[in-house]
Design an enzyme around this catalytic site. Structure first.
Site, PDB file in Angstrom:
ATOM      1  N   GLY A 142       0.937  -1.109   0.032  1.00 41.16           N
ATOM      2  CA  GLY A 142      -0.153  -0.251   0.012  1.00 41.16           C
ATOM      3  C   GLY A 142       0.949   1.346  -0.007  1.00 41.16           C
ATOM      4  O   GLY A 142       0.769   2.358  -0.687  1.00 41.16           O
ATOM      5  N   ASP A 143       1.988   1.241   0.933  1.00 36.52           N
ATOM      6  CA  ASP A 143       2.650   2.503   1.012  1.00 36.52           C
ATOM      7  C   ASP A 143       4.180   2.061   0.969  1.00 36.52           C
ATOM      8  O   ASP A 143       4.823   2.887   1.259  1.00 36.52           O
ATOM      9  CB  ASP A 143       2.242   3.294   2.296  1.00 36.52           C
ATOM     10  CG  ASP A 143       2.699   2.423   3.446  1.00 36.52           C
ATOM     11  OD1 ASP A 143       3.033   1.473   3.334  1.00 36.52           O
ATOM     12  OD2 ASP A 143       2.440   2.994   4.576  1.00 36.52           O
ATOM     13  N   GLU A 144       4.403   1.134   0.440  1.00 35.53           N
ATOM     14  CA  GLU A 144       5.646   0.562   0.307  1.00 35.53           C
ATOM     15  C   GLU A 144       6.273   0.632  -1.283  1.00 35.53           C
ATOM     16  O   GLU A 144       5.336  -0.045  -1.937  1.00 35.53           O
ATOM     17  CB  GLU A 144       5.981  -0.919   0.891  1.00 35.53           C
ATOM     18  CG  GLU A 144       5.987  -0.680   2.447  1.00 35.53           C
ATOM     19  CD  GLU A 144       6.568  -2.129   3.022  1.00 35.53           C
ATOM     20  OE1 GLU A 144       6.839  -2.130   4.034  1.00 35.53           O
ATOM     21  OE2 GLU A 144       6.487  -3.298   2.092  1.00 35.53           O
TER      22      GLU A 144
END
Length: 581
Positions: free
Chosen positions: A490-492
């Site tokens: 998701g945010d990586e």
């Protein structure tokens, strides 16, 4: 006796005339048969080639949007956050992340809606395009005893992958296909995620596309009709029906032998033995050419039914028959020599040209420089072959273009346009092979945006998407043309640094950390969002798999996170070098 007497008493001229006429008849009969054989063979072959290309054309015309939805639904079903939520629905944090992920992807679906079932509890979650159920997405609990829930348990029994089910709303005159993708881990079914797609436009563009003598339809693995220009033929709610109650394509055929042949053709294309198969069959008392192709992404067969006589008018060949008679009469005195030379030999050229057409060579059917009927026939064949060749080239170009788009879609993240996990796995495997051949090494950098969840909470998921895109734009200039960037979660993000050392890897990682923190990200509404990132990096050993190398980089990331975030940690095959930004 009277005939024998007449023959004996006749003059030489009459005898020659009779012999010429008899020879004319003797030659005309086989010549007519050869002509009809060539015409029929040409019509059948051209019809078969047209059917096969029509299948490939229909396969990609209008299907791109549907395949995109299936790919997007598969991505959601494989998302780690969704899998963790389905495994432990009672964990509030996992449930919150899972539902947030569903809401994120809901906005990417064309229908702007989703539904999900957690297998362990039977809970059914739903939200529509108007976000009506934002605070009450848990709608009810499915039960194997409830008739309205049979679809879920039958879909669950089908196993992994995505399964499609067509339904029609007679009130709204709308046909929809429901995409049901199984959530599973290690072979265990954890639940189901899906969405709906309006097939009305697809049916207009593909199934109802006006083509003389051509009928396209789509059927599922059991032969149940899923898309047809006549809604009465479509088998709606296929997943909940018994096999005996389904409206299948086999019911449209007149003969049992044709039904068995069609089933065998479907099995062969589904196994990949052939891309397209075709065969003449009886349908509604008329012989038609049936072509079959398989859409493995959808689990559907593309079936094209062609009336060859309606597509290729046999009357076009009528002048040739008259030509043969005229030539035979005109050269009666030199019939044996001239007939062979002026008709049979030239028709043999046409036959050779037809043979080349059958082999896929559409450049020329026959070499004729004259202006008589056979020459015009040859040129007509040439024009027909050229038209088929041009059409074939266009269809093949469209197939290549659609295939390239689908491959890009399958390997790239739809939001940021960088590689997705699948695309990165292939890039890493290629780089490891190259590094082993050249004696070089590559490295991985995992970038985790600090406190990204707060961005979604404070500014909204749309702002979160803008931040992700902006971060990618900041990172890419730090990479070389042969490095790779992918969305890992998701945010990586994960970066593949080719041909590097631990020192150069550290330089690039620190540069990326600096680029991300150097200035706040300005959103479309003018708000500024400060952003930092925690980076873990590791050199990939020659024998490393992606999992091994990523685990070491992730260990470095873990150290940065627990050390206060906004920093870089490099793993040099065991020795950790800590650099805080």
């Amino acid at each position: 006796m009277s005939l024998l007497t007449a023959w004996t008493n006749s003059g030489l001229k009459a005898r020659v005339l009779v012999l010429v006429l008899a020879t004319l008849v003797a030659i005309a009969v086989p010549a007519s048969g050869i002509f009809l054989w060539i015409v029929n063979g040409t019509v059948v072959k051209l019809g078969t080639l047209f059917a096969e290309k029509q299948i490939l054309f229909d396969r990609y015309r209008g299907l791109e949007a549907l395949m995109r939805e299936v790919s997007l639904a598969e991505t959601v079903a494989r998302a780690p956050v969704i899998v963790e939520w389905a495994q432990d629905e009672t964990d509030p944090e996992k449930a919150k992340r899972g539902l947030a992920e569903l809401e994120h992807y809901r906005l990417s679906f064309t229908d702007r809606s989703y539904f999900a079932v957690v297998d362990k509890s039977g809970h059914y979650y739903f939200n529509d395009k108007d976000n009506t159920y934002e605070r009450n997405r848990l709608r009810y609990t499915v039960s194997p005893d409830a008739p309205q829930d049979v679809w879920y348990f039958k879909t669950r029994a089908l196993g992994k992958g995505c399964h499609l089910n067509v339904n029609r709303d007679e009130v709204l005159s709308v046909t929809k296909v429901w995409i049901n993708c199984i959530i599973q881990k290690d072979g265990k079914v954890l639940g189901l995620i899906g969405t709906g797609v309006d097939l009305t436009q697809f049916i207009k563009e593909v199934v109802e596309f006006p083509q003389t003598g051509v009928q396209s339809m789509f059927v599922d693995l059991q032969g149940a009709v899923q898309a047809h220009r006549d809604p009465r033929v479509v088998d709606f709610h296929s997943l909940t029906k018994d096999a005996t109650a389904k409206k299948t394509i086999f019911r449209l055929l007149d003969e049992e032998g044709d039904r068995k042949a069609l089933a065998e053709m479907m099995q062969r294309v589904a196994k990949g033995e052939a891309l397209v198969l075709s065969r003449f069959m009886q349908m509604d008392g008329h012989e038609v050419l049936v072509g079959v192709g398989f859409l493995d992404r959808l689990g559907w067969f593309n079936v094209t039914v062609m009336d060859v006589d309606a597509i290729i008018d046999r009357k076009l060949f009528a002048p040739i028959a008259g030509l043969m008679v005229a030539i035979l009469v005109a050269v009666a005195g030199l019939m044996t020599f001239l007939f062979k030379r002026k008709v049979l030999d030239r028709l043999a050229w046409v036959e050779q040209g037809v043979t080349r057409v059958r082999a896929g060579d559409f450049t020329a059917v026959a070499k004729e420089d004259g202006n008589d009927e056979i020459a015009r026939l040859s040129r007509a064949f040439n024009e027909m072959a050229q038209a088929v060749g041009d059409n074939t080239g266009r269809l093949e170009a469209m197939v290549r273009e659609r295939t390239q788009k689908l491959e890009e879609l399958a390997q790239h993240d739809p939001l940021t346009s960088v590689l997705n996990r699948r695309g990165f796995e292939e890039a890493f495997a290629r780089e490891q092979n190259r590094a082993q051949r050249n004696g070089t090494a590559c490295g991985l950098i995992i970038v985790d945006l600090d406190r990204f969840k707060l961005v979604n909470d404070d500014y909204g998921h749309r702002a979160g998407d803008e931040v992700l895109v902006a971060c990618v734009r900041r990172m890419l200039p730090a990479l070389r043309s042969y490095d790779a960037c992918a969305r890992w979660g998701g945010d990586e993000f994960i970066l593949l640094i080719s041909d590097c050392t631990a020192r150069s890897l550290a330089v690039i990682a620190n540069k990326i950390a600096a680029l991300l923190r150097e200035a706040p990200i300005v959103l479309s509404d003018g708000q500024a969002v400060p952003m930092t990132a925690s980076l873990g990096a590791a050199m990939a050993l020659p024998e490393d798999s992606l999992t091994d190398a990523a685990a070491r980089a992730d260990a470095g990331l873990y150290r940065v996170k627990h050390g206060g975030r906004d920093g870089v940690a490099i793993d040099e095959t065991g020795a950790m070098l800590r650099q805080v930004g």
